[in-house]
Design an enzyme around this catalytic site. Structure first.
Site, PDB file in Angstrom:
ATOM      1  N   TYR A 140       0.900  -1.278  -0.146  1.00 26.58           N
ATOM      2  CA  TYR A 140       0.057   0.000   0.021  1.00 26.58           C
ATOM      3  C   TYR A 140       0.685   1.407  -0.115  1.00 26.58           C
ATOM      4  O   TYR A 140       0.488   2.239  -0.404  1.00 26.58           O
ATOM      5  CB  TYR A 140      -1.090   0.057   1.052  1.00 26.58           C
ATOM      6  CG  TYR A 140      -1.855  -0.974   1.365  1.00 26.58           C
ATOM      7  CD1 TYR A 140      -1.935  -1.985   0.445  1.00 26.58           C
ATOM      8  CD2 TYR A 140      -2.840  -1.179   2.512  1.00 26.58           C
ATOM      9  CE1 TYR A 140      -3.178  -2.776   0.405  1.00 26.58           C
ATOM     10  CE2 TYR A 140      -3.906  -2.105   2.608  1.00 26.58           C
ATOM     11  CZ  TYR A 140      -4.040  -3.062   1.556  1.00 26.58           C
ATOM     12  OH  TYR A 140      -4.958  -4.043   1.727  1.00 26.58           O
ATOM     13  N   HIS A 190      -0.046 -11.421   2.203  1.00 28.81           N
ATOM     14  CA  HIS A 190      -0.957 -10.838   1.390  1.00 28.81           C
ATOM     15  C   HIS A 190      -1.659 -11.561   0.252  1.00 28.81           C
ATOM     16  O   HIS A 190      -2.843 -11.692   0.297  1.00 28.81           O
ATOM     17  CB  HIS A 190      -0.365  -9.401   0.958  1.00 28.81           C
ATOM     18  CG  HIS A 190      -1.250  -8.385   0.721  1.00 28.81           C
ATOM     19  ND1 HIS A 190      -0.888  -7.280   0.629  1.00 28.81           N
ATOM     20  CD2 HIS A 190      -2.726  -8.360   0.409  1.00 28.81           C
ATOM     21  CE1 HIS A 190      -1.778  -6.364   0.109  1.00 28.81           C
ATOM     22  NE2 HIS A 190      -3.013  -7.329   0.256  1.00 28.81           N
TER      23      HIS A 190
END
Length: 267
Positions: A39, A97
């Protein structure tokens, strides 16, 4: 250590936008924050937390290891870098992730490295994200179900992922829902809007309350104070059986997150 049922998501929020969102959320009483290495906002979030005056042990911080950092020689150094950015000695939860594309790094290798990170005190809990049943099975075989705090998956009224949810439940793995509002698509659904009117609630509150009522944790994101405040009220909204049945009927396998080259073969 139970995963909070309600937290703040920060996907796609960067720089001043993520700073403002996290600052406002903390002011409103949010205490769980979900981020990820990819991110590119860990440093901004770390600075907000440092400036907030909120005690570290009152917060629940989640980050996620990116696919490029899954090998045993990279995973722990990358997590230490995340901790430095977040200005903390530990995170509460670290997730894989996405599974390694084409199994380039075996599940066994990165789950063992993640467990080692937990043993070193870099993270209190570990878990996975975007894992199928077969991948969860491999993860359990490597580190044991007791060491997998959650599987964070896309889950909304339009993609209820029942196979994965039921299997995870049977094996004691908690589910965290992301994209719960279906990128906002579900907010204009007639069924959702009708239930919202009935409860004098917003469509977002109804969807979030539905997900929490199903036993999932939710991590909605927003950049607007009024939406952040409103979403938080979903914790106190309880739907009845009629509402739940109506939302269950919205399932249509509408998957929104399916990145080519990254996504596994879904159940």
């Amino acid at each position: 250590m139970a995963i909070p049922v309600f937290g703040l998501g920060t996907f796609r929020l960067k720089d001043d936008v993520v700073t403002s969102s996290v600052k406002t959320a903390l002011e409103l009483g949010y205490r769980a924050i979900d981020t990820a290495q990819i991110y590119d906002n860990e440093a901004a979030i770390g600075q907000v937390i440092a400036n907030s005056g909120v005690a570290r042990n009152d917060l629940y911080i989640t980050t996620k290891i990116w696919t490029e950092n899954l090998s045993k020689d990279k995973l722990i150094p990358s997590l230490k870098e995340s901790l430095k950015k977040l200005q903390t000695d530990y995170v509460d939860l670290t997730l894989i992730h996405w599974p390694s594309p084409n199994d380039a790094v075996p599940v066994e290798e990165y789950m063992q490295a993640l467990l080692e990170a937990k043993k070193q005190g870099l993270t209190r809990e570990i878990g996975v994200s975007n894992f199928t049943i077969a991948l969860m099975d491999k993860a359990i075989a490597t580190v044991g179900a007791a060491n997998i705090a959650t599987n964070q998956i896309e889950l909304s009224p339009y993609l209820q992922n029942r196979q994965v949810v039921d299997w995870a439940r049977q094996h004691g793995i908690h589910i965290t829902s992301y994209m719960t509002l279906a990128y906002g698509k579900a907010l204009t659904d007639n069924v959702i809007m009708r239930i919202a009117q009935k409860h004098h609630a917003t469509p977002a509150q109804v969807i979030l309350a539905w997900a929490m009522g199903e036993g999932y944790s939710v991590i909605p994101s927003s950049t607007k104070r009024e939406n952040l405040a409103s979403n938080l009220l979903a914790v106190d909204l309880h739907l009845d059986e009629e509402d739940k049945k109506a939302i269950a009927a919205l399932e249509c396998n509408d998957r929104l997150v399916n990145p080519e080259g990254l996504a596994p073969v879904w159940d």
